[in-house]
Design an enzyme around this catalytic site. Structure first.
Site, PDB file in Angstrom:
ATOM      1  CG  HIS A 103      10.228   4.186  -1.084  1.00 14.80           C
ATOM      2  ND1 HIS A 103      10.092   2.820  -1.075  1.00 14.80           N
ATOM      3  CD2 HIS A 103       8.973   4.683  -1.028  1.00 14.80           C
ATOM      4  CE1 HIS A 103       8.812   2.510  -1.033  1.00 14.80           C
ATOM      5  NE2 HIS A 103       8.110   3.618  -0.994  1.00 14.80           N
TER       6      HIS A 103
HETATM    7  N1  UDP Z   1       8.774  -1.734  -8.021  1.00 19.25           N
HETATM    8  C1  UDP Z   1       9.141  -1.672  -9.347  1.00 19.25           C
HETATM    9  N2  UDP Z   1      10.429  -1.285  -9.637  1.00 19.25           N
HETATM   10  C2  UDP Z   1      11.357  -0.987  -8.682  1.00 19.25           C
HETATM   11  C3  UDP Z   1      10.941  -1.078  -7.328  1.00 19.25           C
HETATM   12  C4  UDP Z   1       9.648  -1.443  -7.035  1.00 19.25           C
HETATM   13  O1  UDP Z   1       8.353  -1.955 -10.238  1.00 19.25           O
HETATM   14  O2  UDP Z   1      12.493  -0.632  -9.016  1.00 19.25           O
HETATM   15  C5  UDP Z   1       7.394  -2.142  -7.719  1.00 19.25           C
HETATM   16  C6  UDP Z   1       7.272  -3.226  -6.687  1.00 19.25           C
HETATM   17  O3  UDP Z   1       7.454  -4.489  -7.251  1.00 19.25           O
HETATM   18  C7  UDP Z   1       5.870  -3.014  -6.168  1.00 19.25           C
HETATM   19  C8  UDP Z   1       5.712  -1.541  -6.258  1.00 19.25           C
HETATM   20  O4  UDP Z   1       6.716  -1.060  -7.144  1.00 19.25           O
HETATM   21  O5  UDP Z   1       4.928  -3.664  -6.993  1.00 19.25           O
HETATM   22  C9  UDP Z   1       5.876  -0.991  -4.885  1.00 19.25           C
HETATM   23  O6  UDP Z   1       5.978   0.336  -4.930  1.00 19.25           O
HETATM   24  P1  UDP Z   1       6.694   1.159  -3.790  1.00 19.25           P
HETATM   25  O7  UDP Z   1       7.698   0.317  -3.116  1.00 19.25           O
HETATM   26  O8  UDP Z   1       7.153   2.418  -4.435  1.00 19.25           O
HETATM   27  O9  UDP Z   1       5.488   1.525  -2.832  1.00 19.25           O
HETATM   28  P2  UDP Z   1       4.807   0.825  -1.588  1.00 19.25           P
HETATM   29  O10 UDP Z   1       4.401  -0.553  -1.980  1.00 19.25           O
HETATM   30  O11 UDP Z   1       5.774   0.837  -0.469  1.00 19.25           O
HETATM   31  O12 UDP Z   1       3.631   1.690  -1.294  1.00 19.25           O
END
Ligand code: UDP
Length: 346
Positions: A205
């Site tokens: 994403h």
């Molecule tokens: N996550 C979730 N469901 C999904 C995809 C990701 O609960 O379908 C969780 C993932 O396990 C992690 C968090 O969302 O704990 C990460 O969020 P994201 O990837 O949106 O943001 P980033 O970590 O890149 O800032």
């Protein structure tokens, strides 16, 4: 001590869950949560409040969409009004989103002490919107809660040494708390029809991958190649879903599903043969589950996962060997350390 916590995006809900739980258990400190509205779909927001028992936000600003400036500006205006009304003793921000940046600016302009959870991370890639949000938020914070030793060093390079605490990673606390019940409580493997140990898990994403058509097509082609021998399960972020529709892309060998909740993603992590992701959170969660990860970016701020041999950049075909453990993320007590330091600061 009255804390006002600003959150708005999926990774922040997961981090706030563990810290809010400790605040609730601690006499002498109270918290009100503001939800900016940055992520608003039920499976990107309310599912986490329900599953993780996060206190109901005192304020829902419902600010979504628009460009970075527009979104951050609208948040800033409304957060200032909330802070003027609530008069908190401190403002707690998480991570690196536009909600983090708006919370930081609103607080410091009102001379309210600012506390940043997940401080000091750097990709050293300024085209990444999150990097700008990190740099500004860290410069403005009175207390900086760092997940790793490297993040402490990154801050020192920018002259930030006061109020810096290496507390470990609250995402590890969250994994220990909720991830362990995922195996018993989630039926996502049956629902999606994948077999334990015989599928790959993917999330994608980041703007750097979705906003440029040529880059996006290149990443999708890479994923299709990885999915030749084993089915890949891909919970698709709303932004990525829009981009796939815009360019009429349906990846071959990849099963697209809607984003899942926290228990389901941990169940999927636990059973996966490998993880492909551009998510900061998922890179570490893959390590927590001891599943090898390929990071779909040209750099990462979570370099310990690479050094420990559990993660590699997609630009690098090999993992470092042998595989090791990462001590930096702590023992699951990061949220307690943060709350204790907040109490000391009051
Ligand atoms: N996550 C979730 N469901 C999904 C995809 C990701 O609960 O379908 C969780 C993932 O396990 C992690 C968090 O969302 O704990 C990460 O969020 P994201 O990837 O949106 O943001 P980033 O970590 O890149 O800032």
């Amino acid at each position: 001590m009255n804390i006002l916590t600003v959150v708005g995006a999926r990774p922040q809900f997961i981090k706030v869950a563990v810290v809010s739980r400790i605040i609730e258990q601690t006499p002498g400190i109270t918290e009100k949560i503001v939800h900016t509205g940055q992520h608003f779909d039920a499976n990107m927001s309310s599912i986490f409040f329900n599953e993780l028992g996060i206190p109901e936000p005192a304020h829902n600003l419902e600010i979504m969409g628009g460009g970075h400036g527009s979104m951050t500006g609208r948040m800033l205006e409304q957060l200032e009004a909330v802070m003027l009304a609530e008069k908190p003793d401190g403002v707690l921000i998480y991570g690196d989103t536009n909600s983090t940046l708006a919370g930081a600016l609103a607080a410091v302009k009102l001379h309210i002490p600012l506390y940043h959870v997940e401080a000091g991370l750097r990709s050293y890639h300024r085209a990444m919107p999150e990097e700008i949000n990190r740099i500004v938020s860290d410069q403005l914070s009175a207390r900086l809660f760092c997940p790793t030793k490297l993040s402490v060093e990154n801050l020192a390079k920018e002259g930030i040494t006061s109020g810096v605490h290496h507390v470990g990673d609250v995402m590890y606390d969250a994994t220990l708390f909720a991830g362990s019940s995922a195996r018993a409580d989630s039926d996502i493997l049956q629902k999606t029809g994948v077999q334990e140990g015989d599928y790959l898990l993917c999330t994608l994403h980041r703007a750097e991958n979705t906003d440029d058509e040529a880059r996006f097509r290149k990443v999708i082609a890479y994923l299709e190649d990885a999915a030749k021998d084993r089915i890949m399960l891909f919970p698709v972020h709303p932004r990525t879903r829009q981009v796939m529709a815009k360019y009429n892309i349906t990846p071959k060998g990849v099963k697209l599903i809607d984003p899942v909740g926290y228990l389901d993603i941990h169940r999927l992590l636990a059973g996966a043969a490998g993880v492909y992701t551009d998510s900061g959170g998922l890179q570490k969660e893959a390590y927590f589950h001891k599943v090898p990860c390929v990071t779909l970016r040209d750099e990462t701020e979570w370099v310990e996962t690479i050094e420990a041999g559990w993660n590699r950049l997609w630009t690098n075909p090999t993992y470092q060997q042998p595989r090791g453990n990462i001590e930096d993320y702590g023992d699951g007590g990061s949220a307690r350390k943060i709350v204790d330091i907040l109490m000391d600061a009051s």
